[in-house]
Write a protein that holds these residues in place. Sequence first.
Motif, PDB file in Angstrom:
ATOM      1  N   SER A  22       0.814  -1.220   0.000  1.00 47.40           N
ATOM      2  CA  SER A  22       0.000   0.000   0.000  1.00 47.40           C
ATOM      3  C   SER A  22       0.847   1.268   0.000  1.00 47.40           C
ATOM      4  CB  SER A  22      -0.917   0.012   1.224  1.00 47.40           C
ATOM      5  OG  SER A  22      -0.160   0.128   2.431  1.00 47.40           O
ATOM      6  N   GLY A  23       2.164   1.106   0.111  1.00 45.52           N
ATOM      7  CA  GLY A  23       3.057   2.256   0.117  1.00 45.52           C
ATOM      8  C   GLY A  23       3.190   2.939   1.458  1.00 45.52           C
ATOM      9  N   ARG A  24       2.673   2.318   2.513  1.00 45.40           N
ATOM     10  CA  ARG A  24       2.718   2.943   3.838  1.00 45.40           C
ATOM     11  C   ARG A  24       3.982   2.598   4.618  1.00 45.40           C
ATOM     12  NH1 ARG A  24      -0.289   0.897   7.130  1.00 45.40           N
ATOM     13  NH2 ARG A  24      -1.217  -0.851   5.999  1.00 45.40           N
ATOM     14  N   PHE A  25       4.767   1.648   4.147  1.00 45.93           N
ATOM     15  CA  PHE A  25       5.938   1.204   4.903  1.00 45.93           C
ATOM     16  C   PHE A  25       7.102   2.174   4.720  1.00 45.93           C
ATOM     17  CE2 PHE A  25       9.897  -1.022   5.555  1.00 45.93           C
ATOM     18  CZ  PHE A  25       9.658  -1.763   6.698  1.00 45.93           C
ATOM     19  N   ALA A  26       7.796   2.458   5.814  1.00 43.55           N
ATOM     20  CA  ALA A  26       9.002   3.294   5.764  1.00 43.55           C
ATOM     21  C   ALA A  26       9.989   2.806   6.809  1.00 43.55           C
ATOM     22  CB  ALA A  26       8.656   4.764   6.011  1.00 43.55           C
ATOM     23  N   TRP A  27      11.273   2.911   6.501  1.00 44.23           N
ATOM     24  CA  TRP A  27      12.315   2.526   7.449  1.00 44.23           C
ATOM     25  C   TRP A  27      12.493   3.634   8.478  1.00 44.23           C
ATOM     26  CZ3 TRP A  27      13.359  -2.342   7.012  1.00 44.23           C
ATOM     27  CH2 TRP A  27      13.324  -2.969   5.764  1.00 44.23           C
ATOM     28  N   ILE A  28      12.484   3.269   9.725  1.00 44.37           N
ATOM     29  CA  ILE A  28      12.632   4.235  10.806  1.00 44.37           C
ATOM     30  C   ILE A  28      14.112   4.558  10.974  1.00 44.37           C
ATOM     31  CG2 ILE A  28      12.227   4.680  13.253  1.00 44.37           C
ATOM     32  CD1 ILE A  28       9.967   2.501  13.007  1.00 44.37           C
ATOM     33  N   ASP A  29      14.476   5.812  10.728  1.00 44.76           N
ATOM     34  CA  ASP A  29      15.879   6.240  10.759  1.00 44.76           C
ATOM     35  C   ASP A  29      16.775   5.329   9.908  1.00 44.76           C
ATOM     36  OD1 ASP A  29      15.578   8.513  12.214  1.00 44.76           O
ATOM     37  OD2 ASP A  29      16.765   7.867  13.943  1.00 44.76           O
ATOM     38  N   GLY A  30      16.226   4.818   8.816  1.00 43.12           N
ATOM     39  CA  GLY A  30      16.994   3.968   7.910  1.00 43.12           C
ATOM     40  C   GLY A  30      16.951   2.497   8.242  1.00 43.12           C
ATOM     41  N   GLY A  31      16.510   2.147   9.462  1.00 47.65           N
ATOM     42  CA  GLY A  31      16.355   0.745   9.830  1.00 47.65           C
ATOM     43  C   GLY A  31      17.633  -0.010  10.127  1.00 47.65           C
ATOM     44  N   ASP A  32      18.725   0.704  10.367  1.00 49.73           N
ATOM     45  CA  ASP A  32      20.010   0.016  10.535  1.00 49.73           C
ATOM     46  C   ASP A  32      20.330  -0.388  11.976  1.00 49.73           C
ATOM     47  OD1 ASP A  32      20.637   0.119   7.811  1.00 49.73           O
ATOM     48  OD2 ASP A  32      21.380   2.184   8.000  1.00 49.73           O
ATOM     49  N   TYR A  33      19.433  -0.139  12.905  1.00 48.34           N
ATOM     50  CA  TYR A  33      19.655  -0.561  14.283  1.00 48.34           C
ATOM     51  C   TYR A  33      19.509  -2.081  14.388  1.00 48.34           C
ATOM     52  CZ  TYR A  33      14.658   0.232  13.653  1.00 48.34           C
ATOM     53  OH  TYR A  33      13.390   0.248  13.138  1.00 48.34           O
ATOM     54  N   LEU A  34      20.140  -2.637  15.416  1.00 46.82           N
ATOM     55  CA  LEU A  34      20.172  -4.095  15.555  1.00 46.82           C
ATOM     56  C   LEU A  34      18.883  -4.646  16.173  1.00 46.82           C
ATOM     57  CD1 LEU A  34      23.822  -4.664  16.865  1.00 46.82           C
ATOM     58  CD2 LEU A  34      22.952  -5.068  14.545  1.00 46.82           C
ATOM     59  N   THR A  35      18.607  -5.879  15.820  1.00 43.56           N
ATOM     60  CA  THR A  35      17.489  -6.573  16.435  1.00 43.56           C
ATOM     61  C   THR A  35      17.831  -8.043  16.621  1.00 43.56           C
ATOM     62  OG1 THR A  35      15.121  -7.084  16.272  1.00 43.56           O
ATOM     63  CG2 THR A  35      16.360  -7.161  14.231  1.00 43.56           C
ATOM     64  N   SER A  36      17.329  -8.631  17.671  1.00 41.11           N
ATOM     65  CA  SER A  36      17.307 -10.086  17.782  1.00 41.11           C
ATOM     66  C   SER A  36      16.039 -10.572  17.088  1.00 41.11           C
ATOM     67  CB  SER A  36      17.297 -10.533  19.245  1.00 41.11           C
ATOM     68  OG  SER A  36      18.531 -10.261  19.869  1.00 41.11           O
ATOM     69  N   ALA A  37      16.055 -11.817  16.667  1.00 42.77           N
ATOM     70  CA  ALA A  37      14.882 -12.428  16.050  1.00 42.77           C
ATOM     71  C   ALA A  37      14.916 -13.909  16.384  1.00 42.77           C
ATOM     72  CB  ALA A  37      14.877 -12.203  14.538  1.00 42.77           C
ATOM     73  N   THR A  38      13.764 -14.571  16.219  1.00 47.11           N
ATOM     74  CA  THR A  38      13.680 -15.997  16.541  1.00 47.11           C
ATOM     75  C   THR A  38      12.834 -16.696  15.491  1.00 47.11           C
ATOM     76  OG1 THR A  38      13.587 -15.282  18.867  1.00 47.11           O
ATOM     77  CG2 THR A  38      13.358 -17.635  18.416  1.00 47.11           C
ATOM     78  N   HIS A  39      13.482 -17.506  14.665  1.00 49.99           N
ATOM     79  CA  HIS A  39      12.733 -18.292  13.687  1.00 49.99           C
ATOM     80  C   HIS A  39      11.799 -19.240  14.426  1.00 49.99           C
ATOM     81  CE1 HIS A  39      11.913 -21.280  10.542  1.00 49.99           C
ATOM     82  NE2 HIS A  39      12.180 -20.322   9.682  1.00 49.99           N
TER      83      HIS A  39
END
Length: 326
Positions: A188-205
């Motif tokens: 829908s075009g509503r998605f945007a990277w917050i401050d570029g999105g380069d901050y780290l995240t943990s994730a869990t498959h």
Amino acid sequence: MSSSTLFLTGGSGYVGRNLIRRLCGDGHTVHALVRSDAAATTVQALGAQAVRGDLLDPGIAQAMSGCAAVVHAAADTDHRNASPTQWRTNVEGTRNVLTAARAAGVPVAIVISSESALTDGTPLCSAKEDQPYPARAPGTYGASKAEAERVALSLSTPQFAVKVLRPRFIWGRDNTTAMPYLLEAVRSGRFAWIDGGDYLTSATHVDNVCEAVSCALQRGAGGRIYHVTDGAPVPFRRLISAQLQAYGEEVPQKKVPRGVLRAIVTVDDMLRALRLPLRAPMTRQEFASSAVEVTLDDSRARRELGYRPVVTLEAGIAQLKQQAYG
């Protein structure tokens, strides 16, 4: 734990479906709590036995009799929900399920929680399990998960070992929670990277969540919380971009300053306080989950549960591509 009978809540949900596949594949008999015909059909197709009931039904203790463990995966994960129903499901539901399990003489309970119990909208970096709960939760979801953890741990005894697993950003194939909303936002075009999105995240498959449950059924101490991740943190943008590309979507380039979003969530707080029906594009709960670094230290799970991730980011993305393209 050798092949045994397990009682599962949330079996028709995203994590629950994958748990049924894994636990039945390991030779366990799974009794899955369901509220509807559709949910019963789902769990039975995966190999579980459907048990009619509700999280808040005190009569479910009878259905747990003879089970070797309870795996409590049911939750209301809606980050935009601020109604009493979410608190009732996540807190009182947890209390009732575990109280029933203890009354039925079940010796072990595994509770699937969330890192949202710890977030408050500021960066959370390499957090360990003893990280204090925030003085102010960002929303009902985070507050309810924190309280559900307190309830779960308070019910643990030497005869009833309650172990809490905290994954972060569960992802992977068959994702019917975050992924549909993410894809809709991109398309829908509503998605945007917050401050570029380069901050780290943990994730869990999701397969790593299932592996952690399997480990916790065999090892670990009651009254303990265990962080569960895929391993080393990755940039948020890399994690999301890889998943979007696996679904054949072009990665968006639009960016938005974090300060602008902080102002938006403040507006949302005001709308809620005034009990107006309007809602801002992002809630404080959503901001806390996706706008800043959130990374977890999973060394306790590795040390005490013998947990090791079984799916890497690359392997998980390959699974998504296979799902998307057959």
